[in-house]
Design a protein around this motif. Structure first.
Motif, PDB file in Angstrom:
ATOM      1  N   UNK A   1      21.531 -38.798   4.349  1.00  0.00           N
ATOM      2  CA  UNK A   1      20.986 -37.666   4.280  1.00  0.00           C
ATOM      3  C   UNK A   1      20.639 -37.548   3.087  1.00  0.00           C
TER       4      UNK A   1
ATOM      5  N   UNK B   1      16.764 -37.233  13.508  1.00  0.00           N
ATOM      6  CA  UNK B   1      17.742 -36.351  12.548  1.00  0.00           C
ATOM      7  C   UNK B   1      19.030 -35.835  13.520  1.00  0.00           C
TER       8      UNK B   1
ATOM      9  N   UNK C   1      19.646 -36.490  16.501  1.00  0.00           N
ATOM     10  CA  UNK C   1      20.469 -37.553  17.204  1.00  0.00           C
ATOM     11  C   UNK C   1      21.813 -38.037  16.556  1.00  0.00           C
ATOM     12  N   UNK C   2      21.434 -37.913  15.194  1.00  0.00           N
ATOM     13  CA  UNK C   2      22.552 -38.315  14.516  1.00  0.00           C
ATOM     14  C   UNK C   2      23.808 -37.034  14.075  1.00  0.00           C
ATOM     15  N   UNK C   3      23.129 -36.023  14.287  1.00  0.00           N
ATOM     16  CA  UNK C   3      23.935 -34.697  13.847  1.00  0.00           C
ATOM     17  C   UNK C   3      24.389 -33.887  14.913  1.00  0.00           C
ATOM     18  N   UNK C   4      23.867 -34.343  16.197  1.00  0.00           N
ATOM     19  CA  UNK C   4      24.365 -33.497  17.129  1.00  0.00           C
ATOM     20  C   UNK C   4      25.928 -33.564  17.407  1.00  0.00           C
ATOM     21  N   UNK C   5      26.306 -34.968  17.386  1.00  0.00           N
ATOM     22  CA  UNK C   5      27.973 -34.818  17.636  1.00  0.00           C
ATOM     23  C   UNK C   5      28.755 -35.011  16.577  1.00  0.00           C
ATOM     24  N   UNK C   6      28.070 -34.403  15.410  1.00  0.00           N
ATOM     25  CA  UNK C   6      28.698 -34.585  14.121  1.00  0.00           C
ATOM     26  C   UNK C   6      28.634 -36.189  14.081  1.00  0.00           C
ATOM     27  N   UNK C   7      27.757 -36.387  14.346  1.00  0.00           N
ATOM     28  CA  UNK C   7      27.688 -37.729  14.034  1.00  0.00           C
ATOM     29  C   UNK C   7      28.081 -39.132  14.218  1.00  0.00           C
ATOM     30  N   UNK C   8      27.630 -39.781  13.671  1.00  0.00           N
ATOM     31  CA  UNK C   8      27.608 -41.075  14.039  1.00  0.00           C
ATOM     32  C   UNK C   8      29.080 -41.436  13.421  1.00  0.00           C
ATOM     33  N   UNK C   9      29.435 -42.556  13.686  1.00  0.00           N
ATOM     34  CA  UNK C   9      30.682 -43.034  13.378  1.00  0.00           C
ATOM     35  C   UNK C   9      30.812 -42.997  12.037  1.00  0.00           C
ATOM     36  N   UNK C  10      31.550 -41.978  11.392  1.00  0.00           N
ATOM     37  CA  UNK C  10      31.357 -41.743   9.930  1.00  0.00           C
ATOM     38  C   UNK C  10      32.176 -42.765   9.190  1.00  0.00           C
ATOM     39  N   UNK C  11      33.090 -43.160  10.184  1.00  0.00           N
ATOM     40  CA  UNK C  11      34.274 -44.173   9.463  1.00  0.00           C
ATOM     41  C   UNK C  11      35.477 -43.357   9.832  1.00  0.00           C
TER      42      UNK C  11
END
Lengths: 621, 586
Positions: free
Chosen positions: B531, B568, B570-580
């Motif tokens: 982002x 944007x 689709x990546x924020x919806x679930x708090x995202x993406x496998x952030x690590x």
């Protein structure tokens, strides 16, 4: 003759197994306990006792025919082949010779066929023993031995045994008999001339030994350099785009040419040795003939030996060398194959530390209550990985396990699947101690989705069916739909029948994971174990995976090594692990309120500053 | 066949060596032909009349001939190997050079494994044939012809008897190979299949255990094991007849020679010595005959290999310097795509369809879009990894096809999606694009890329060996080394594919800083996943189905464009993406 594979870098060229090149490329190693290993290898032959007896007889017959041939020709030369000799006598002798050759032919044929079959059966039973052992070994064994190493070792070792038993053994036995036959025939016909002729044998043996050692060292260098060439090649081709991007193609070409040249030079040094050997043997052979002709001529002039004997002796010494060479090569080969057998036997003998108890009962259908009762565990004694872990998961609950690397997360799920046994305490499912039930019945009610789903070479449908072998095609498709995998599978070239390469080659990691999930959905286990992947996939696949996972978790007792915030938030119970202990437990909200390790981890991980709303600084990826 | 003949060009530079080999060959042949003659005279003039002098003189000549044969056959073998190694050396180099110059289009369509096989086993097969087989074939033919002439001149009737065995041996070899060879292939396949099962059970042991599939796997393995055993036993049965049969043929030939020759001796038309010589010539004949038989059957394999090798050598390179290409001078950093349409080889629809894009020097452009929308095509066209089918790619107003690849690419820094490190020291990996960089420059680049810290934490620091045989470095570390590698070039244009990154939060933070540093003061074209990159970009280019659907800043697009919102979101919806992993924080 059985096929020989993975041989020396000669690459497809046929190689005479008595040649020095061949001898130089057999691994030079010895079994630690030659006797026991040899006895054990022989034990594999006991079922074939009668065949072996027959084979020995055949070898003897064919060796005898080899020794008798020149003797008969010599006899004919002496008795009948002279000006005004006896044509009828010659005919009789030749008829006898024809008989000898015929016996030799049938004996050789029977011997090769029978020995080949025995060798194949022996190898097949060794392979079965290896495989059934592999299936019983605990996972601790596979932690210590990498699959790749194990694989190449097993392939290599069985091949060494195969070459020895299938090819070399017969030839050696044949050579030994032939040697005895020839020596015996020579001694009978003229002991004096025989003993003088034998003087070349020690020279031959010493020469073979010396050249083998030289050649072996030279070939080691050749192997290393060709290994260098392929490693460089592999890397350069795989990284070719980077090389082009950084204008490094010319440098890469020079580097490759350098290694290529090193290999050429190493090969030439090895060639210098091996190509000197055969001519030397040749000269030595002529020397032997010269000795026979010279000394034998002297004896013939004296009248001590006949012309026929002399002619036969010339044939004998010419036939003496090949068996000698074969035997000395085979000796190295026998050593190598014993060493290989010893390694295989070691594997077969390695203790199985985890097996069903004597009175283990099948686990009945469970509701899914899982309890850890003061469980401790150490992979290496003295270094505990889990320390008195206690918790209870109610049927249907989702338990998220979090904590730093090395905290023991993976160990908890491994103990639950009983891949290992805890050193203290007990793991219970519906009150049954896992050690009291059979492993098969336990795992039949358990599903595991690892980080990187392992797929087998086979069709997509086969891979999903792995979850339940008797599933119909419709059930497989239903599972794939539930796992959000149907769409991409349907787009594959042959849909569900598409064959995957080894380890699911051709699919992305995300797709492999979806298939792994479909597999678990199909198995419909009461207890589910899930190791969420850390490596990322593209966002669309990520959404698909998340959707699939929530379908999967529904209604089962689930243990998740969690990396996704959504999973953690929705868990009924979060276990926070640190250094093998459960340091905090509770729901997401409760743990945040506690403001301990979990809250700290959470804030650092998701970079949520205290007090700020959770979604304020999300990361796109 | 045509290709096999073409492979002969690799012999051209070796003619002197080949001449030497032929001379040695003839010397060996002479020795081979003479030896039985002297054996004969030893018997006829020495042994039969019991004349020791004659025996000894014949024996002396025999020994001399043996030494001569030894020396020349050594020279012959050695020289032939030299020739064949030279052939392999030249071939490998030529193929490798070609492979390393072929464009991305070619490499997209060919796997590493396939290409490796060309350079290794195919070359090996051709080497065996062209370098050795061919001359050995000639040697064998010459020897056989020489022996036949000598035999016929000595006693043509007995010669016919002896030579009758030759066609029979050829026929036997032919029948044997045609019957058994296909079976060898079957056995090979079964062995491969069996090993795959074993391999899967070793590598996939957890899955097998987890699903309690041991019985299933056992059945699979046992089934294949039995099949393999049966095939091998069949092969063996068929093979068991071949070798005894050829020996039998040789033996029968011996028998006939002794019998017919014996009768001649009895009739007084021939001496015993001649008979013994005939038997010796039989031994001289057999080796080359077997050699010819097996070589003849290897021609097919060599031809196939030659075809595969020339397929690479003849491959058309679709991205090459034009004949009159000039060097691109100092780059300012203006990048333009003018009406570009591009289709990957074999693809049905174009990856880019009429794209126009202008990036001013120093600007940062973020390219966004769904998977497969054409994002990476844009960044691959700028360093001219591919050429578009229509339209132009321009750097500083010059069409990239008019300048040399070297000058173009040395002005562009690249950080690709899959970071590849080469076996070697970390230092060398950073200096990959500029091997002449000083240690100070390398360290400065590593510091700027936030890599210095973890590099110095290795015991060997910058000399730490990475790559296949080296220490493992994590994905985030690799990426930072790649950033340092690009920084060291100090390019005016930076291209960055950031679409996947498997890193934990802390690394993420460091990467972020490294990237910010990297993009400063350059024209940067980024496939963005962060982002912050998107926010800081001068322009966001939103691409869908190969077309640019919108450009603007983050805020503009968020307000105006539904697709952008979706991407944007689709990546924020679930708090995202496998952030690590929260678990990887150290």
């Amino acid at each position: 003759m059985a096929q020989r594979r993975g041989g020396p870098p000669g690459g497809g060229r046929r190689m005479d197994i008595s040649s020095i090149e061949y001898a130089a490329q057999i691994a030079d190693e010895k079994a630690r306990d030659t006797r026991t290993t040899a006895r054990r290898l022989l034990a594999y032959l006991t079922p074939f006792r009668s065949q072996m007896g027959l084979i020995l007889v055949m070898i003897l017959l064919s060796a005898a025919s080899q020794a008798l041939g020149p003797a008969l020709i010599g006899y004919a030369t002496d008795q009948f082949i002279k000006p005004n000799g006896d044509a009828a006598g010659l005919l009789r002798t030749m008829a006898a010779l024809a008989g000898v050759y015929a016996v030799g032919f049938f004996a050789a044929r029977a011997q090769i066929a029978m020995m080949g079959e025995v060798g194949q059966r022996l190898l097949s039973s060794i392979r079965v023993d290896i495989f059934s052992k592999v299936q019983r070994l605990s996972l601790g064994f596979f932690d210590k031995n990498s699959a790749g190493d194990l694989m190449s070792r097993l392939i290599n070792d069985t091949e060494v045994i195969q070459t020895f038993v299938g090819q070399a053994l017969v030839q050696v036995l044949g050579s030994i008999f032939a040697l005895f036959g020839i020596i015996l025939a020579m001694l009978i016909q003229s002991p004096l001339l025989a003993l003088v002729s034998f003087s070349v044998i020690p020279v031959m043996l010493i020469m073979t030994r010396v050249f083998s050692v030289w050649a072996r060292n030279a070939y080691r260098r050749t192997r290393e350099t060709i290994g260098d060439v392929s490693a460089n090649l592999q890397e350069e081709i795989a990284g070719i785009k980077v090389a082009q991007a950084f204008n490094r193609t010319q440098a890469g070409q020079q580097e490759f040419a350098k290694r290529n040249d090193a290999n050429r030079q190493a090969t030439m040094s090895a060639t210098a040795i091996t190509s000197a050997f055969q001519p030397l043997v040749d000269v030595l052979g002529t020397l032997a003939v010269a000795i026979v002709a010279g000394f034998g001529g002297y004896l013939a002039v004296n009248g001590t030996v006949s012309v026929g004997v002399l002619v036969a002796f010339i044939a004998y010494v010419q036939n003496l060398f090949r068996p000698l060479q074969l035997i000395s090569t085979a000796y190295t080969q026998a050593q190598a194959s014993l060493a290989a057998s010893e390694r295989i036997f070691e594997l077969i003998d390695s203790p199985v530390d985890l097996q069903d108890k004597a009175g283990a009962t099948p686990l009945p259908a469970v509701k899914g209550e899982v309890a850890f009762d003061h469980v401790s565990f150490a992979y290496d004694a003295g270094k505990p990985v889990l320390d008195e872990v206690t918790f209870v998961a109610q049927p249907g609950q989702t338990v998220a396990i979090v904590g730093p690397t090395g905290a023991g997360k993976t160990t908890i799920i491994s103990l639950l699947a009983r891949f290992y046994d805890g050193s203290e305490g007990a793991v219970r499912v519906d009150g049954f101690d896992l050690r009291d039930v059979t492993q098969a019945s336990l795992r039949a009610q358990m599903g595991i989705v690892p980080q990187d789903s392992f797929l087998f070479a086979g069709s997509v449908a086969d891979n999903i069916r792995y979850g339940r072998l008797n599933a119909t095609d419709a059930e497989i498709e239903a599972a794939a739909r539930a796992a959000n995998a149907h769409e991409f599978i349907a787009n594959l070239k042959e849909g569900y029948a598409t064959r995957l390469g080894e380890r699911g080659g051709g699919l992305s990691q995300g797709q492999r994971q979806l298939i792994g999930i479909a597999r678990a959905i199909l198995a419909n286990p009461r207890i589910l174990i899930l190791d969420e992947a850390t490596s990322s996939v593209d966002t669309r696949t990520e959404a698909l995976i998340q959707g699939a996972l929530s379908t999967l978790l529904k209604g089962r007792t689930s243990f998740v090594i969690a990396h996704r915030l959504s999973t953690i938030r929705e868990a009924n119970l979060i276990l926070v692990l640190q250094a093998g202990r459960v340091v905090e437990r509770g729901t997401h909200a409760a743990l945040l309120a506690q403001d301990g390790l979990y809250a700290d981890l959470y804030r650092r991980q998701f970079r949520v500053s205290p007090g700020a709303p959770e979604t304020s600084t999300p990361s796109l990826n | 066949m045509k290709h096999l003949r073409r492979s002969m060009i690799f012999l051209n530079s070796n003619w002197l060596l080949m001449l030497l080999a032929v001379v040695s060959l003839l010397a060996v042949l002479v020795a081979n032909l003479l030896s039985p003659q002297y054996l004969q005279s030893a018997i006829d003039q020495g042994i039969t009349p019991r004349n020791l002098e004659a025996i000894l003189s014949a024996v002396r000549v025999l020994l001399l001939l043996a030494v001569m044969r030894g020396v020349f056959s050594f020279v012959q073998t050695y020289v032939l190997e030299k020739v064949s190694q030279n052939v392999a050396f030249d071939m490998r180099n030529r193929i490798f050079n070609k492979i390393s110059e072929l464009s991305f289009t070619y490499h997209d369509q060919h796997q590493t494994g396939q290409l490796m096989t060309r350079v290794t086993s195919d070359v090996e097969v051709i080497r065996g044939f062209v370098g050795q087989g061919l001359l050995n074939l000639i040697a064998a033919v010459v020897t056989v012809i020489g022996v036949i002439i000598v035999l016929i001149r000595t006693n043509w009737m007995l010669a016919l008897v002896e030579l009758a065995s030759i066609p029979i041996i050829f026929a036997l070899i032919g029948v044997f190979l045609s019957k058994v060879r296909p079976l060898f292939a079957v056995a090979q396949d079964k062995l491969g299949a069996l090993n795959t099962i074993l391999q899967e059970n070793l590598a996939g042991i957890r899955v097998v255990r987890a699903f309690a599939r041991e019985p299933f796997e056992s059945a699979r393995y046992l089934g294949m094991n039995n099949q393999l055993m049966d095939v091998n036993i069949t092969v063996n049965k068929r093979a068991s007849i071949a070798f005894p049969l050829t020996f039998l043929t040789v033996n029968v030939a011996t028998l006939m020679v002794v019998f017919v020759g014996g009768l001649m001796v009895i009739n007084g038309t021939m001496t015993i010595g001649t008979l013994v010589a005939f038997l010796s010539y039989l031994v001289v004949l057999i080796g080359p005959i077997f050699g010819i038989g097996f070589l003849a059957t290897s021609i097919g394999r060599a031809a196939v290999s030659a075809e595969r090798v020339f397929e690479v050598l003849d491959a058309r390179n679709d991205v090459e310097d034009k004949p009159n290409a000039r060097a691109l001078g100092k780059i300012e950093g203006r990048v333009e795509l003018r009406d570009v349409t591009f289709k990957f080889a074999g693809a049905e629809r174009p990856a880019l369809d009429g794209v126009n894009l202008l990036v001013q020097p120093g600007q940062t452009v973020a390219i966004m879009g769904r998977t497969g929308s054409g994002k990476s095509s844009i960044i691959n066209l700028i360093p001219r990894f591919y050429d578009p089918q229509k339209g132009q790619v321009l750097v500083d107003g010059t069409d990239v096809r008019d300048v040399t690849l070297d000058s173009l690419r040395s002005g562009i820094g690249l950080v690709l999606q899959d970071t590849i490190l080469f076996s070697g020291a970390i230092r060398d990996n950073i200096a990959y694009g500029r091997p002449d960089a000083t240690d100070e420059e390398v360290i400065a680049a590593a510091k700027a890329a936030q890599a210095h810290h973890f590099i110095t934490a290795f015991p060997d620091g910058y000399n730490t060996i990475v790559g296949e045989r080296g220490v493992g470095v994590s994905g985030g570390q690799k990426q930072r080394i790649a950033i340092a590698r690009a920084l060291l070039l100090d390019p005016k244009i930076l291209i960055l594919d950031d679409s996947t990154s498997a890193v934990d939060a802390e690394t993420e933070y460091h990467l972020q800083q490294a990237l910010d540093r990297l993009m400063r003061d350059r024209t940067s074209i980024v496939i963005a996943q962060r982002i912050s990159t998107v926010r800081n970009a001068d322009m966001i280019v939103l691409i869908d189905n190969g077309k640019i659907v919108a450009t603007g800043t983050h805020d503009d697009l968020l307000r105006d464009n539904a697709l952008y919102g979706e991407i944007v979101d689709s990546q924020l919806r679930n708090d995202g993406a496998p952030v690590g992993a929260p678990t990887e924080v150290k």
